[in-house]
Every structure is written in C-alpha cells, then in structure tokens.
Write a protein that holds these residues in place. Structure first.
Motif, short mmCIF file in Angstrom:
data_model
loop_
_atom_site.label_atom_id
_atom_site.label_comp_id
_atom_site.label_asym_id
_atom_site.label_seq_id
_atom_site.Cartn_x
_atom_site.Cartn_y
_atom_site.Cartn_z
N ALA A 287 0.81 -1.22 0.00
CA ALA A 287 0.00 0.00 0.00
C ALA A 287 0.85 1.26 0.00
N LEU A 288 1.97 1.25 0.73
CA LEU A 288 2.73 2.48 0.95
C LEU A 288 4.09 2.49 0.28
N GLY A 289 4.48 1.38 -0.35
CA GLY A 289 5.78 1.36 -1.01
C GLY A 289 6.92 1.32 0.00
N PRO A 290 8.08 1.91 -0.35
CA PRO A 290 9.25 1.82 0.53
C PRO A 290 9.22 2.76 1.73
N ALA A 291 8.26 3.68 1.79
CA ALA A 291 8.27 4.69 2.85
C ALA A 291 8.34 4.11 4.25
N PRO A 292 7.49 3.13 4.63
CA PRO A 292 7.56 2.62 6.00
C PRO A 292 8.85 1.88 6.30
N TYR A 293 9.54 1.40 5.26
CA TYR A 293 10.81 0.72 5.45
C TYR A 293 11.97 1.70 5.63
N CYS A 294 11.80 2.90 5.08
CA CYS A 294 12.95 3.80 4.94
C CYS A 294 12.81 5.14 5.65
N LEU A 295 11.60 5.64 5.82
CA LEU A 295 11.41 7.02 6.27
C LEU A 295 10.86 7.14 7.69
N ASP A 296 10.44 6.06 8.30
CA ASP A 296 9.88 6.09 9.64
C ASP A 296 10.63 5.06 10.48
N ARG A 297 11.36 5.52 11.48
CA ARG A 297 12.22 4.60 12.25
C ARG A 297 11.40 3.55 12.99
N HIS A 298 10.27 3.96 13.53
CA HIS A 298 9.44 3.02 14.30
C HIS A 298 8.93 1.88 13.43
N SER A 299 8.31 2.23 12.29
CA SER A 299 7.78 1.19 11.42
C SER A 299 8.91 0.37 10.79
N ALA A 300 10.03 1.01 10.47
CA ALA A 300 11.17 0.29 9.89
C ALA A 300 11.69 -0.76 10.85
N ARG A 301 11.70 -0.44 12.13
CA ARG A 301 12.21 -1.40 13.12
C ARG A 301 11.24 -2.58 13.25
N ILE A 302 9.94 -2.32 13.26
CA ILE A 302 8.97 -3.42 13.33
C ILE A 302 9.08 -4.29 12.08
N LEU A 303 9.22 -3.66 10.92
CA LEU A 303 9.32 -4.41 9.67
C LEU A 303 10.57 -5.29 9.64
N ALA A 304 11.62 -4.89 10.34
CA ALA A 304 12.82 -5.71 10.44
C ALA A 304 12.68 -6.78 11.52
N ASP A 305 12.06 -6.42 12.64
CA ASP A 305 12.01 -7.33 13.79
C ASP A 305 10.93 -8.41 13.66
N LEU A 306 9.76 -8.03 13.20
CA LEU A 306 8.61 -8.95 13.25
C LEU A 306 8.83 -10.22 12.42
N PRO A 307 9.38 -10.15 11.20
CA PRO A 307 9.60 -11.41 10.46
C PRO A 307 10.53 -12.37 11.20
N VAL A 308 11.51 -11.84 11.93
CA VAL A 308 12.41 -12.70 12.70
C VAL A 308 11.66 -13.31 13.88
N PHE A 309 10.92 -12.49 14.60
CA PHE A 309 10.20 -12.96 15.79
C PHE A 309 9.15 -14.01 15.41
N LEU A 310 8.50 -13.83 14.25
CA LEU A 310 7.48 -14.78 13.82
C LEU A 310 8.04 -16.18 13.59
N ARG A 311 9.33 -16.28 13.35
CA ARG A 311 9.91 -17.59 13.11
C ARG A 311 10.09 -18.39 14.39
N GLN A 312 9.63 -17.84 15.50
CA GLN A 312 9.51 -18.65 16.71
C GLN A 312 8.33 -19.62 16.56
N SER A 313 7.48 -19.34 15.57
CA SER A 313 6.44 -20.29 15.21
C SER A 313 7.07 -21.51 14.56
N HIS A 314 6.40 -22.67 14.71
CA HIS A 314 6.90 -23.90 14.08
C HIS A 314 6.21 -24.16 12.74
#
Length: 336
Positions: A287-314
């Motif tokens: 929906a928003l393109g690269p902006a949440p990955y690059c221009l907002d520190r809060h959303s960029a950190r979640i976008l980096a952290d959440l995929p890693v944390f989700l792999r605690q799932s089996h």
C-alpha cells in the motif's frame, strides 16, 4: 518509553533495551496478572502494547514475566530481590546441556551449552531446560552471576531483533536448582498459556503497523491502498477475536482443561496471529511502497524485527499438529 527508543541510534539500542528492562523490574512494572488468574486478556494487552513500541523489549519482558509465571506455577515464591529473568528452553540439534547431581553437596550441576539465549547480557537469572537420564524434559533455575558461564556474543547476524543480544551460553560446573518434577515444564497448563502470550506480542506489533497504514490513508482516496487496509482489518479482527476467546477459556479453565483442548486452542491462536501478521507485513508495503521501510524509524524497526520474531512459530509442523487434533476431536470442530 517509546520516544526514548525511537530517538536511540541502532548501535545504542541494545543497551537501552537492557536498561529499560531493568528499570521496569525496579519499578515493579513486571507484576502483571498471571495467566488463568481471571485477567489473562489484561496480561496480553500489556504484552501487545509493549510489542507495538519495540519487539526486542517485548521479547525480554515477555520472557521475564513468563519466568515469574512458571516459578509461581511451580510454587517457587522466594526470589532474589529485583532479579531479571530469561527463559532459555530451545533444544536445537547439537546443543547439549547435561545435568549431574552431586549427592554430597545436594546440588544440581550443569555442563554444556544453550543456544538462542535472548537477553543473556542483561538478565541476572534464567530458567533452562535440560534432559534427565530418561530423556524427560526438566527445568532448572540458574544464577548467572557465578563462575563457569561464558557467552558467545557474535553469532547473531540479523538486523531484526538484534537488540535482544541473543547468544549462545556455555556452562561448565554451574550450580542450578531444579524447578518442578521431570516433565513439569512441558506438561503444565501454563506452557500453552505462555505460548499464546507470545502471539499477543506478534499481534501488538502487527496492529501497530496497521495503525501506521490507517493513519497514512486517512485523507487519501486511493482505492487500491484502501483495499490493503481492509484486508489488514479483516485479518487482525479475526486474530483479535481468537485471542479474546482464548483468554476467556483460560480464565474459565486455568488448570482443568484437557490437554488436547488447550493445545488446539493455543495452536489455532498462534497460527491465526502469525497469518494475520504476515498479511499485515505484506499489505503495508504494497500500500505504501518503501516509505515505512525507509522514512519512519518506528515502522522500519517493526518491519525488520517482526519477520524474525514470527519464526519462533513452528509453521507447518504446528499446522500438521493442529490438523491431527481436528481429526482426533471425534466430530466437526467448526459447528456454529
């Protein structure tokens, strides 16, 4: 709390997260309702709120509060003042932790290594799993201030969840205290309660991302972007309802539920939240393109952290286990 994290540089973030965890314990903000105490949803709301600000802090906070819940379930109430706990129970192939009893001293001694030890640089104590001579899963409490403990701090290569300082801990002749009887850790009702608590953290982070999307589209008339928001809403609403239902069930059946019932409930909740979180990750970017990955520190950190944390799932292993439970239920589990 959130503002301090947002303003922190990437290099300084691990130290800040560790300091904030200790500050939380010092101020007794870790004393949240225990699972099954009648306020399970309130407990998960706290976890979700912290996750919405910073997933690394949530990872350490959830482990600490989970340790307190495990110890309470085992009847252990005499804890060191202001102690900060980790829970290290991953058992990957090749990482062995051996236990031996020193009869003359009445002590349990641990040798070997534990991997995936989040917060090892910050916590003062930890609950560790090990296997006894019969191969049963056992649990021990360890004071990390003693000799014989070393940490390998260069194994984490990912940007996501880097602030947890997850590492390998090696133990040599380390004194420990057995917690519960063999099998206690995996067989207790609280095992599945805590598993859903992790999913509440995933949900909190995904909801924070979806809120970023909602705010970004507030004055936009882009139908395609709005469709992405609508899909995020559908996925999160389903996950939210599942978490609420799970909390109600746990509070009504804190210890008496059949193992298959609570297992199915927990797997369903975790997998629904995982799927919703994955969908939000995808739709926010589309929906928003690269902006949440690059221009907002809060959303960029979640976008980096959440995929890693989700792999605690089996993942598919949990799906297969859930499918087996559906068959073994004896009748259709989907009747309205």
């Amino acid at each position: 709390m959130g503002e301090r994290i947002d303003q922190c540089s990437q290099e300084a973030l691990p130290l800040l997260v560790g300091d904030m965890l200790c500050e939380i314990v010092d101020k007794h903000l870790d004393l949240i309702p225990l699972p099954g105490s009648g306020a399970t949803l309130e407990r998960w709301r706290v976890l979700a709120a912290i996750a919405g600000r910073d997933l690394s802090l949530l990872k350490l906070y959830e482990a600490h509060t989970d340790a307190l819940a495990i110890l309470a379930e085992a009847g252990v109430t005499d804890l060191p003042p202001l102690s900060v706990w980790g829970v290290w129970c991953a058992e990957p192939p090749g990482a062995l932790l051996n236990a031996r009893h020193v009869a003359a001293e009445g002590a349990l001694v641990l040798d070997g290594e534990k991997r995936w030890c989040s917060g090892a640089m910050f916590v003062t104590h930890a609950l560790l799993s090990y296997r006894d001579e019969q191969g049963q899963a056992c649990l021990a409490a360890v004071d990390l201030g003693q000799e014989g403990i070393s940490m390998e701090d260069d194994g984490w290569k990912a940007v996501g969840m880097a602030a947890t300082r997850t590492t390998t801990v090696r133990l040599s002749g380390v004194r420990a205290t057995a917690i519960g009887v063999p099998g206690f850790y995996l067989e207790r009702p609280g095992f599945w309660h805590g598993a859903i608590g992790i999913a509440a953290g995933w949900y909190g982070a995904a909801a924070a991302l979806a809120e970023k999307l909602r705010q970004a589209l507030h004055n936009r008339k882009d139908p395609h972007a709005l469709a992405h928001l609508g899909e995020a809403d559908c996925r999160l609403s389903g996950a939210l309802n599942q978490l609420r239902e799970a909390a109600r069930f746990i509070d009504a059946n804190p210890v008496a539920a059949e193992a298959a019932t609570i297992c199915r409930l927990a797997l369903s909740a975790r997998l629904q939240v995982e799927a919703a979180s994955q969908a939000v990750l995808d739709h926010v970017g589309r929906a928003l393109g690269p902006a949440p990955y690059c221009l907002d520190r809060h959303s960029a950190r979640i976008l980096a952290d959440l995929p890693v944390f989700l792999r605690q799932s089996h993942a598919e292993r949990d799906l297969a286990q859930l499918g087996t439970l559906c068959i073994e239920s004896g009748e259709s589990p989907w009747k309205l």
